[in-house]
Design a protein around this motif. Structure first.
Motif, PDB file in Angstrom:
ATOM      1  N   LEU A 289       0.829  -1.208   0.000  1.00 27.34           N
ATOM      2  CA  LEU A 289       0.000   0.000   0.000  1.00 27.34           C
ATOM      3  C   LEU A 289       0.862   1.256   0.000  1.00 27.34           C
ATOM      4  O   LEU A 289       0.525   2.251  -0.665  1.00 27.34           O
ATOM      5  N   GLY A 290       1.967   1.224   0.736  1.00 23.37           N
ATOM      6  CA  GLY A 290       2.880   2.369   0.732  1.00 23.37           C
ATOM      7  C   GLY A 290       3.482   2.609  -0.638  1.00 23.37           C
ATOM      8  O   GLY A 290       3.665   3.755  -1.059  1.00 23.37           O
ATOM      9  N   LEU A 291       3.798   1.520  -1.354  1.00 23.67           N
ATOM     10  CA  LEU A 291       4.327   1.644  -2.711  1.00 23.67           C
ATOM     11  C   LEU A 291       3.289   2.274  -3.631  1.00 23.67           C
ATOM     12  O   LEU A 291       3.598   3.195  -4.406  1.00 23.67           O
ATOM     13  N   CYS A 292       2.060   1.794  -3.561  1.00 26.93           N
ATOM     14  CA  CYS A 292       0.982   2.387  -4.374  1.00 26.93           C
ATOM     15  C   CYS A 292       0.782   3.855  -4.035  1.00 26.93           C
ATOM     16  O   CYS A 292       0.611   4.705  -4.922  1.00 26.93           O
ATOM     17  N   SER A 293       0.808   4.172  -2.748  1.00 25.94           N
ATOM     18  CA  SER A 293       0.640   5.553  -2.301  1.00 25.94           C
ATOM     19  C   SER A 293       1.759   6.439  -2.844  1.00 25.94           C
ATOM     20  O   SER A 293       1.529   7.567  -3.295  1.00 25.94           O
ATOM     21  N   HIS A 294       2.985   5.913  -2.809  1.00 25.72           N
ATOM     22  CA  HIS A 294       4.148   6.664  -3.294  1.00 25.72           C
ATOM     23  C   HIS A 294       3.995   7.001  -4.779  1.00 25.72           C
ATOM     24  O   HIS A 294       4.135   8.167  -5.186  1.00 25.72           O
ATOM     25  N   GLU A 295       3.703   5.992  -5.591  1.00 27.90           N
ATOM     26  CA  GLU A 295       3.641   6.233  -7.029  1.00 27.90           C
ATOM     27  C   GLU A 295       2.438   7.098  -7.396  1.00 27.90           C
ATOM     28  O   GLU A 295       2.512   7.908  -8.322  1.00 27.90           O
ATOM     29  N   TYR A 296       1.341   6.947  -6.678  1.00 24.75           N
ATOM     30  CA  TYR A 296       0.170   7.776  -6.963  1.00 24.75           C
ATOM     31  C   TYR A 296       0.455   9.245  -6.625  1.00 24.75           C
ATOM     32  O   TYR A 296       0.037  10.147  -7.362  1.00 24.75           O
ATOM     33  N   PHE A 297       1.182   9.497  -5.535  1.00 23.86           N
ATOM     34  CA  PHE A 297       1.529  10.870  -5.165  1.00 23.86           C
ATOM     35  C   PHE A 297       2.377  11.522  -6.254  1.00 23.86           C
ATOM     36  O   PHE A 297       2.324  12.732  -6.460  1.00 23.86           O
ATOM     37  N   HIS A 298       3.164  10.722  -6.947  1.00 16.99           N
ATOM     38  CA  HIS A 298       3.975  11.244  -8.048  1.00 16.99           C
ATOM     39  C   HIS A 298       3.108  11.794  -9.190  1.00 16.99           C
ATOM     40  O   HIS A 298       3.611  12.547 -10.026  1.00 16.99           O
ATOM     41  N   THR A 299       1.842  11.413  -9.244  1.00 18.25           N
ATOM     42  CA  THR A 299       0.967  11.950 -10.285  1.00 18.25           C
ATOM     43  C   THR A 299       0.951  13.478 -10.220  1.00 18.25           C
ATOM     44  O   THR A 299       0.845  14.154 -11.244  1.00 18.25           O
ATOM     45  N   TRP A 300       1.065  14.010  -9.022  1.00 21.13           N
ATOM     46  CA  TRP A 300       1.214  15.455  -8.829  1.00 21.13           C
ATOM     47  C   TRP A 300       2.698  15.839  -8.792  1.00 21.13           C
ATOM     48  O   TRP A 300       3.128  16.693  -9.558  1.00 21.13           O
ATOM     49  N   ASN A 301       3.422  15.183  -7.890  1.00 20.56           N
ATOM     50  CA  ASN A 301       4.778  15.616  -7.549  1.00 20.56           C
ATOM     51  C   ASN A 301       5.821  14.891  -8.391  1.00 20.56           C
ATOM     52  O   ASN A 301       6.312  13.842  -8.005  1.00 20.56           O
ATOM     53  N   VAL A 302       6.133  15.406  -9.531  1.00 18.67           N
ATOM     54  CA  VAL A 302       7.185  15.064 -10.493  1.00 18.67           C
ATOM     55  C   VAL A 302       6.610  14.799 -11.880  1.00 18.67           C
ATOM     56  O   VAL A 302       7.277  15.036 -12.863  1.00 18.67           O
ATOM     57  N   LYS A 303       5.365  14.330 -11.967  1.00 16.64           N
ATOM     58  CA  LYS A 303       4.770  14.180 -13.284  1.00 16.64           C
ATOM     59  C   LYS A 303       4.149  15.484 -13.768  1.00 16.64           C
ATOM     60  O   LYS A 303       4.005  15.693 -14.977  1.00 16.64           O
ATOM     61  N   ARG A 304       3.775  16.371 -12.854  1.00 17.22           N
ATOM     62  CA  ARG A 304       3.232  17.669 -13.243  1.00 17.22           C
ATOM     63  C   ARG A 304       3.986  18.810 -12.558  1.00 17.22           C
ATOM     64  O   ARG A 304       4.316  19.796 -13.208  1.00 17.22           O
ATOM     65  N   ILE A 305       4.219  18.706 -11.268  1.00 17.57           N
ATOM     66  CA  ILE A 305       5.155  19.632 -10.617  1.00 17.57           C
ATOM     67  C   ILE A 305       6.543  19.065 -10.899  1.00 17.57           C
ATOM     68  O   ILE A 305       6.908  18.001 -10.390  1.00 17.57           O
ATOM     69  N   LYS A 306       7.317  19.737 -11.722  1.00 19.49           N
ATOM     70  CA  LYS A 306       8.602  19.187 -12.166  1.00 19.49           C
ATOM     71  C   LYS A 306       9.739  20.149 -11.837  1.00 19.49           C
ATOM     72  O   LYS A 306       9.548  21.361 -11.798  1.00 19.49           O
ATOM     73  N   PRO A 307      10.939  19.610 -11.642  1.00 18.71           N
ATOM     74  CA  PRO A 307      12.100  20.512 -11.570  1.00 18.71           C
ATOM     75  C   PRO A 307      12.330  21.145 -12.935  1.00 18.71           C
ATOM     76  O   PRO A 307      12.061  20.518 -13.979  1.00 18.71           O
ATOM     77  N   ALA A 308      12.815  22.359 -12.942  1.00 17.32           N
ATOM     78  CA  ALA A 308      13.009  23.079 -14.206  1.00 17.32           C
ATOM     79  C   ALA A 308      13.916  22.310 -15.159  1.00 17.32           C
ATOM     80  O   ALA A 308      13.740  22.377 -16.382  1.00 17.32           O
ATOM     81  N   ALA A 309      14.868  21.560 -14.609  1.00 15.49           N
ATOM     82  CA  ALA A 309      15.792  20.806 -15.455  1.00 15.49           C
ATOM     83  C   ALA A 309      15.099  19.736 -16.276  1.00 15.49           C
ATOM     84  O   ALA A 309      15.641  19.268 -17.281  1.00 15.49           O
ATOM     85  N   PHE A 310      13.890  19.329 -15.881  1.00 17.51           N
ATOM     86  CA  PHE A 310      13.161  18.271 -16.579  1.00 17.51           C
ATOM     87  C   PHE A 310      12.143  18.803 -17.589  1.00 17.51           C
ATOM     88  O   PHE A 310      11.346  18.038 -18.120  1.00 17.51           O
ATOM     89  N   VAL A 311      12.158  20.101 -17.839  1.00 18.47           N
ATOM     90  CA  VAL A 311      11.196  20.684 -18.777  1.00 18.47           C
ATOM     91  C   VAL A 311      11.967  21.352 -19.916  1.00 18.47           C
ATOM     92  O   VAL A 311      12.493  22.450 -19.757  1.00 18.47           O
ATOM     93  N   PRO A 312      12.041  20.701 -21.074  1.00 21.87           N
ATOM     94  CA  PRO A 312      11.555  19.336 -21.325  1.00 21.87           C
ATOM     95  C   PRO A 312      12.598  18.304 -20.894  1.00 21.87           C
ATOM     96  O   PRO A 312      13.746  18.644 -20.600  1.00 21.87           O
ATOM     97  N   TYR A 313      12.177  17.022 -20.893  1.00 19.43           N
ATOM     98  CA  TYR A 313      13.123  15.947 -20.631  1.00 19.43           C
ATOM     99  C   TYR A 313      14.160  15.880 -21.751  1.00 19.43           C
ATOM    100  O   TYR A 313      13.834  16.061 -22.926  1.00 19.43           O
ATOM    101  N   LYS A 314      15.393  15.619 -21.374  1.00 17.80           N
ATOM    102  CA  LYS A 314      16.474  15.392 -22.341  1.00 17.80           C
ATOM    103  C   LYS A 314      16.888  13.929 -22.193  1.00 17.80           C
ATOM    104  O   LYS A 314      17.789  13.606 -21.409  1.00 17.80           O
ATOM    105  N   LEU A 315      16.224  13.057 -22.934  1.00 19.36           N
ATOM    106  CA  LEU A 315      16.330  11.623 -22.688  1.00 19.36           C
ATOM    107  C   LEU A 315      17.524  10.971 -23.367  1.00 19.36           C
ATOM    108  O   LEU A 315      17.740   9.774 -23.226  1.00 19.36           O
ATOM    109  N   ALA A 316      18.323  11.750 -24.075  1.00 17.25           N
ATOM    110  CA  ALA A 316      19.530  11.198 -24.701  1.00 17.25           C
ATOM    111  C   ALA A 316      20.736  11.277 -23.782  1.00 17.25           C
ATOM    112  O   ALA A 316      21.776  10.689 -24.074  1.00 17.25           O
ATOM    113  N   GLN A 317      20.603  11.994 -22.661  1.00 19.17           N
ATOM    114  CA  GLN A 317      21.754  12.212 -21.787  1.00 19.17           C
ATOM    115  C   GLN A 317      21.277  12.460 -20.365  1.00 19.17           C
ATOM    116  O   GLN A 317      20.090  12.659 -20.115  1.00 19.17           O
TER     117      GLN A 317
END
Length: 604
Positions: A289-317
């Motif tokens: 349940l803690g694992l589910c809670s953790h990943e669900y919280f990420h729906t807000w915190n990192v999937k939408r609230i993002k660090p500036a360095a991740f906007v946009p993602y640079k997936l080649a490096q």
């Protein structure tokens, strides 16, 4: 507007191979470049997914088009004329990584993350995408279904929910942010704040209590939705979808999770899941349940609230940010806190969970050498590439980051007399940086470190800059004892065990006990024990697996002994002066009676 058309099919299930095509109607006249990501968001390590491409070719106008490999993950097609029609890239992907990060295929199921199978069409990744997900050939797979949060395409060929067929995405970034599971999985659904949530389990789990899991996850999801949107209770993924999918691979001893914008890929141990008729909440089920809670919280915190360095993602490096203590550490704080607020764990169980995290951080001397900000920045080379010296050199931005969140939350609550809390910080981050992140026409932006620091002061009305810098950029101890006291929680230093210790970590290997890590300040390090040593005997008695702690219990700190080890097949005799475990450990408990500040914090 034209679109990029993908197709994927399980080609050779016994050989673990997916067949993939990408069709480009208007390729670059100078020669179209295709690139596969080198890493997947949420797992900060270069994984070089392109190494799993075993065959690749391009065709147009009825002829093969030459391809030139530009680097480890990029190919360029020779220029073609407009009269040659669309450019079609065809390739095969070897899929045998049973994890939440990549792709896996066998005769029992298929799973993939788009980042490991779909090549990016450079310069056209902003275009809409469709993907035709094909069923494996053969009657043996007639009952396979598809689980994904990717929207079904409209019109001819469009998939029905849970069916094979055509799906759509607004762009490449969305395409690779919806993992896909296919097979004969168990499926259940529930509604949280009026929004559908699906629960998918792959793997055999006798008597799986899906009803209980849905009931408990509903409480977790609703608590998080209402925390971020107390007035509207609107789920965040409604901006691009109408449901959320928990997809779980069940194995004997698996554990892990990876967040996505409207779903999560999970792994868990079979024994952690409840069976029908069970009424107790086991430690394993709390972990799930803690694992589910953790990943669900990420729906807000990192999937939408993002660090500036991740906007946009640079997936080649590699993409560096010191803010993972906020995005992973704070999420690690809220995952179990939500369990307490919903009553899925008791106050006593929750503070025991806090103590376990705290004591785990204290066992590693790396906390005195590396800050959580440095740990986040160095995730690519240190946290995700841990070696035998990791406990002595690094600190986890997950676990210590959760303690940073705990200290900040309790400090804010105490200094504002309960008027403000860390919840207010998270809501402010959501309102300014996350709520409209995927809204049509919105300018996507992430949050900087300076903006995070300013927000704490603005929202709380306190001056928290010095404390925040000390907690995130310093290596000092976190003063939790007086903070706990203000909330009716007692923290006491545990009396060291009477027995002696070597200060090492071991694993069993082919009937031997092998040293995996040697901790700073321990008796083993002082005696010259090294990682990789095979422990043979202590004072002439064989150290069989499971016997080390039993033998050490017969000694007291200060006793001397002889330790025999094999190192590089050479027998070594190491005189050792035994000692106590070097780490200070705490026992944390809830004081009897109701405590107003604790009630406001934990919601009981």
């Amino acid at each position: 507007m034209t679109s990029i058309r993908y197709a994927i099919a399980p080609l050779h299930l016994e050989a673990h191979v997916f067949a993939v095509t990408v069709t480009v109607d208007m390729p670059d006249p100078a020669g179209q470049v295709f690139t596969l990501p080198a890493w997947i968001p949420g797992s900060y390590m270069i994984r070089d997914f392109a190494r799993n491409i075993v065959r690749i070719r391009a065709d147009a106008g009825g002829r093969q088009v030459p391809l030139t490999k530009l680097d480890k993950q990029s190919w360029q097609a020779e220029p073609i004329g407009a009269e040659d029609g669309p450019l079609v890239l065809s390739y095969e992907v070897y899929a045998w990584d049973l994890s939440v990060r990549s792709a896996h295929l066998d005769t029992t199921h298929g799973f993939y993350n788009g980042s490991s199978v779909f090549l990016r069409v450079e310069g056209q990744d902003h275009l809409p995408c469709t993907v035709d997900i094909h069923a494996p050939a053969g009657a043996a797979y007639a009952d396979w279904r598809v689980a994904t949060a990717l929207p079904e395409a409209r019109g001819p060929g469009g998939a029905r929910r849970y069916g094979f067929g055509r799906y759509q995405a607004s762009d490449y970034d969305e395409l690779i942010d919806h993992p896909v599971e296919m097979g004969t999985f168990a499926l259940a659904s529930f509604r949280a704040c009026g929004t559908q949530h699906d629960v998918v389990f792959t793997g055999r789990v006798p008597q799986l209590d899906l009803r209980r899991i849905c009931r408990d996850l509903k409480q977790i999801c609703e608590a998080q939705i209402r925390m971020f949107e107390p007035r509207t209770a609107r789920a965040p993924f409604l901006d691009s979808n109408r449901r959320y999918v928990f997809m779980t691979m069940v194995t004997t001893d698996g554990y892990g999770g990876l967040e996505h914008r409207a779903s999560t890929a999970l792994m868990c141990a079979r024994g952690d899941l409840p069976a029908r008729g069970d009424s107790e909440t086991s430690e394993g089920y709390r972990t799930f349940l803690g694992l589910c809670s953790h990943e669900y919280f990420h729906t807000w915190n990192v999937k939408r609230i993002k660090p500036a360095a991740f906007v946009p993602y640079k997936l080649a490096q590699e993409t560096y940010t010191p803010l993972l203590w906020l995005f992973e550490g704070f999420t690690s704080y809220y995952d179990d806190l939500i369990l307490a607020r919903t009553g899925l764990v008791t106050e006593a169980q929750y503070v025991e969970m806090l103590a376990k995290t705290w004591n785990g951080v204290l066992r590693g001397n790396g906390r005195t050498k590396q800050s959580v900000a440095d740990s986040a920045f160095d995730a690519w080379t240190k946290y995700y590439r841990q070696d035998e010296n990791a406990p002595n050199a690094i600190v986890s931005y997950y676990t210590k980051g959760s303690l940073v969140a705990l200290a900040l939350d309790l400090t804010i609550r105490e200094k504002t007399r309960g008027r403000k809390s860390l919840d207010d910080i998270m809501r402010a981050l959501w309102q300014r940086y996350g709520r409209d992140f995927y809204a049509p026409g919105a300018k996507q932006r992430g949050v900087t470190e300076a903006e995070v620091h300013a927000l704490f002061d603005e929202v709380t009305g306190l001056r928290l800059g010095s404390l925040l810098r000390a907690l995130t950029e310093g290596t000092g101890e976190i003063g939790l004892v007086p903070l706990f006291r203000a909330f009716g929680i007692k923290a006491e230093v545990q009396k060291p065990a009477a027995g002696a210790a070597l200060g090492i970590k071991t694993r069993t290997e082919d009937g031997w006990v092998r040293v995996s890590q040697v901790l700073d300040g321990g008796a083993g390090q002082a005696a010259g024990v090294s990682a990789g040593d095979l422990l043979v005997a202590l004072d002439g008695l064989r150290l069989a697996p499971g016997q080390l702690d039993k033998l050490l219990a017969r000694y007291r700190p200060g006793d001397r002994a002889e330790l025999h080890v094999f190192r590089r097949d050479e027998l070594q005799v190491l005189p050792v002066t035994l000692a106590r475990e070097p780490a200070v450990q705490y026992k944390v408990s809830v004081e009897s009676g109701k405590h107003a500040a604790r009630v406001r914090w934990l919601g009981h």
